[in-house]
Design a protein around this motif. Structure first.
Motif, PDB file in Angstrom:
ATOM      1  N   ASP A 148      18.476  12.106   7.130  1.00  0.00           N
ATOM      2  CA  ASP A 148      19.140  12.987   6.160  1.00  0.00           C
ATOM      3  C   ASP A 148      18.657  12.748   4.732  1.00  0.00           C
ATOM      4  N   GLY A 149      17.575  11.985   4.575  1.00  0.00           N
ATOM      5  CA  GLY A 149      17.154  11.565   3.249  1.00  0.00           C
ATOM      6  C   GLY A 149      16.260  12.510   2.491  1.00  0.00           C
ATOM      7  N   TYR A 150      15.960  13.686   3.047  1.00  0.00           N
ATOM      8  CA  TYR A 150      15.111  14.604   2.291  1.00  0.00           C
ATOM      9  C   TYR A 150      15.741  14.945   0.943  1.00  0.00           C
ATOM     10  N   GLY A 192      17.122  11.553  14.351  1.00  0.00           N
ATOM     11  CA  GLY A 192      17.903  12.508  13.572  1.00  0.00           C
ATOM     12  C   GLY A 192      19.316  12.670  14.094  1.00  0.00           C
ATOM     13  N   VAL A 193      19.452  12.765  15.417  1.00  0.00           N
ATOM     14  CA  VAL A 193      20.787  12.895  16.003  1.00  0.00           C
ATOM     15  C   VAL A 193      21.611  11.641  15.733  1.00  0.00           C
ATOM     16  N   MET A 224      31.793  19.943   5.233  1.00  0.00           N
ATOM     17  CA  MET A 224      30.384  20.241   5.441  1.00  0.00           C
ATOM     18  C   MET A 224      29.782  19.346   6.514  1.00  0.00           C
ATOM     19  N   VAL A 225      30.087  18.056   6.411  1.00  0.00           N
ATOM     20  CA  VAL A 225      29.523  17.096   7.358  1.00  0.00           C
ATOM     21  C   VAL A 225      30.084  17.322   8.757  1.00  0.00           C
ATOM     22  N   LEU A 226      31.401  17.518   8.852  1.00  0.00           N
ATOM     23  CA  LEU A 226      32.007  17.699  10.170  1.00  0.00           C
ATOM     24  C   LEU A 226      31.523  18.978  10.856  1.00  0.00           C
ATOM     25  N   ASP A 227      31.401  20.050  10.097  1.00  0.00           N
ATOM     26  CA  ASP A 227      30.899  21.294  10.688  1.00  0.00           C
ATOM     27  C   ASP A 227      29.497  21.089  11.263  1.00  0.00           C
ATOM     28  N   ALA A 228      28.675  20.369  10.502  1.00  0.00           N
ATOM     29  CA  ALA A 228      27.296  20.151  10.930  1.00  0.00           C
ATOM     30  C   ALA A 228      27.222  19.271  12.165  1.00  0.00           C
ATOM     31  N   VAL A 229      27.976  18.187  12.191  1.00  0.00           N
ATOM     32  CA  VAL A 229      27.893  17.264  13.322  1.00  0.00           C
ATOM     33  C   VAL A 229      28.536  17.863  14.565  1.00  0.00           C
ATOM     34  N   LEU A 254      21.198  17.633   9.113  1.00  0.00           N
ATOM     35  CA  LEU A 254      20.693  16.560   8.257  1.00  0.00           C
ATOM     36  C   LEU A 254      20.666  16.984   6.789  1.00  0.00           C
ATOM     37  N   LEU A 255      20.237  18.211   6.526  1.00  0.00           N
ATOM     38  CA  LEU A 255      20.184  18.691   5.145  1.00  0.00           C
ATOM     39  C   LEU A 255      21.570  18.831   4.545  1.00  0.00           C
TER      40      LEU A 255
END
Length: 450
Positions: A148-150, A192-193, A224-229, A254-255
């Motif tokens: 997630d570091g980009y 990434g996962v 935001m994080v929960l929706d993505a994961v 990740l983004l």
């Protein structure tokens, strides 16, 4: 309050709904982020749109040059850019150490206007820290959905054999060509996962910090994080198959996780004790002169490892939280310093303790925390009960074909034992492991997973 994303005709990510009522300062991300297919040839257009100039240093390693660097270089040269190639050559895995950073620094000329990183974690990190030092913008062309570091503003680096973190620049432009990323090795997808799965723990610990220490927890970033994961967990087969859609789901997760860092200015929503464990494993391997495990893979293993502790504490009885036991367990300053030096080594321990003075607790503060945990345990339990069941996390990692245990990535029993006990000490941020230690219960809980 929910954040949604869409894309314009150039595959540039568009945010909407970015608002929040919490008291933290929020910054709207200003970066141009592109996610789509056939984007490598459009990199010159993206750079000209941003007005970064025409003279650049392109940073890559042997692998990423063949994957995308050669094509990026050709596209830039064909469009009239002046490109200095910095191809950091290493046998095997490229290490983001002082030598690699030095190669990038020495590639800069007085008239260099910007840098371009073509790669994932290490290449991006040595470029971002150089960009910060040189006060230059940079462009990130990602080659793998591995971390997630980009969007990060911190660079994890190796200096004299030790893991350090330095302030760095976020790219002005991030280009994620799905055709390139979908061809990344399977291990990069597993990494990434793993990095994304750790966000469940990070979010739970942030909420715990808000309950115990009145830390402001941003619901927008958490959402935001929960929706993505959650979306990622629903699409594991497509991610394992490395389809274009699966690749897009993973890199978006990740983004979005990384963008929370830019929104609130810190990594609280994306990293907690599971990352600390991974960092400790890195340091132990470096001390032995062995290659570090892939960051996200280590985070995924650590997340799976400690998940049962979070589930078990949700069923704890707060009436058993004993203030007198906690006071007896409180280490003296001398004892804590000795422990830190044992766990991390003198140099790193000194740096950690200097940066985290609040971890030297007074008895008064300890009692306050224990009493707060008792009186507000219903809120703690409610948060921990929102975590998916362990079986779902375990099943996802097995479906991916990911390594499941520390031993599978070279972590021996001694490193594992110490990491589970010192991860709470890596940062001052409040975590469940800190609470268990303050209650004098950490050892009992660790017996469940060792």
């Amino acid at each position: 309050m929910g954040v949604s994303i869409s894309y314009d005709a150039d595959s540039r990510m568009i945010f909407s709904g970015l608002s929040c009522s919490c008291s933290l300062e929020h910054a709207t991300p200003r970066q141009d982020i592109y996610v789509g297919q056939r984007l490598i040839g459009k990199v010159p257009h993206f750079i000209r749109r941003r007005g970064l100039g025409s003279r650049c240093v392109l940073v890559c390693d042997n692998n990423t040059y063949e994957v995308a660097g050669r094509d990026v270089e050709a596209a830039l040269c064909a469009d009239g850019f002046s490109v200095t190639l910095c191809r950091v050559v290493r046998e095997g895995k490229m290490v983001p150490d002082e030598t690699a950073v030095g190669e990038v620094v020495l590639s800069l000329a007085p008239d260099t206007e910007f840098l371009v990183a073509v790669g994932s974690g290490s290449v991006t990190d040595i470029t971002r820290v150089t960009a910060k030092a040189a006060k230059l913008p940079f462009v990130s062309v990602g080659t793998a959905p591995s971390m997630d570091g980009y969007t990060s503003v911190v660079a994890p680096l190796i200096f004299r054999g030790a893991k350090i973190h330095r302030k760095a620049n976020c790219p002005e432009i991030i280009v994620c060509d799905l055709d390139v990323m979908s061809r990344a090795p399977e291990g990069m997808f597993i990494s990434g996962v793993g990095d994304v799965l750790g966000k469940y723990i990070a979010k739970a610990d942030w909420v715990l910090g808000s309950i115990i220490n009145d830390e402001v927890c941003c619901p927008t970033c958490c959402g935001m994080v929960l929706d993505a994961v959650n979306r990622l967990l629903d699409n594991i087969p497509a991610i394992r198959a490395r389809t274009i859609e699966g690749t897009k789901i993973l890199i978006e997760a990740l983004l979005l996780a990384g963008l929370t860092i830019m929104i609130v200015g810190h990594t609280r929503a994306v990293a907690s004790v599971e990352h600390n464990i991974g960092h400790y494993w890195d340091m132990r391997m470096l001390r032995k002169g062995l290659p570090e495990p892939t960051h996200g893979t280590a985070v995924g293993i650590a997340t799976r490892l400690i998940w049962p502790v979070f589930e078990a504490f949700a069923d704890a009885d707060p009436e058993t939280f004993d203030v007198e036991k906690a006071k007896k367990n409180l280490p003296t300053r001398e004892a804590r310093e000795k422990w830190m030096r044992f766990a991390y080594g003198d140099a790193i321990a000194e740096e950690i303790m200097a940066e985290n003075p609040g971890d030297f607790l007074t008895e008064e503060e300890l009692v306050r925390r224990v009493e707060r945990a008792k009186t507000r345990f219903a809120e703690i339990r409610a948060e921990l009960k929102t975590l998916p069941p362990f079986e779902r996390i375990d099943r996802a990692m097995r479906e991916l074909g990911a390594p499941l245990t520390p031993a599978e990535i070279g972590i021996d029993a001694d490193a594992l034992h110490t990491s589970l006990r010192c991860a709470k000490d890596y940062r001052e941020r409040y975590t469940l492991f800190k609470l268990l230690d303050e209650l004098g219960e950490l050892e009992d809980y660790l017996k469940r997973i060792e």
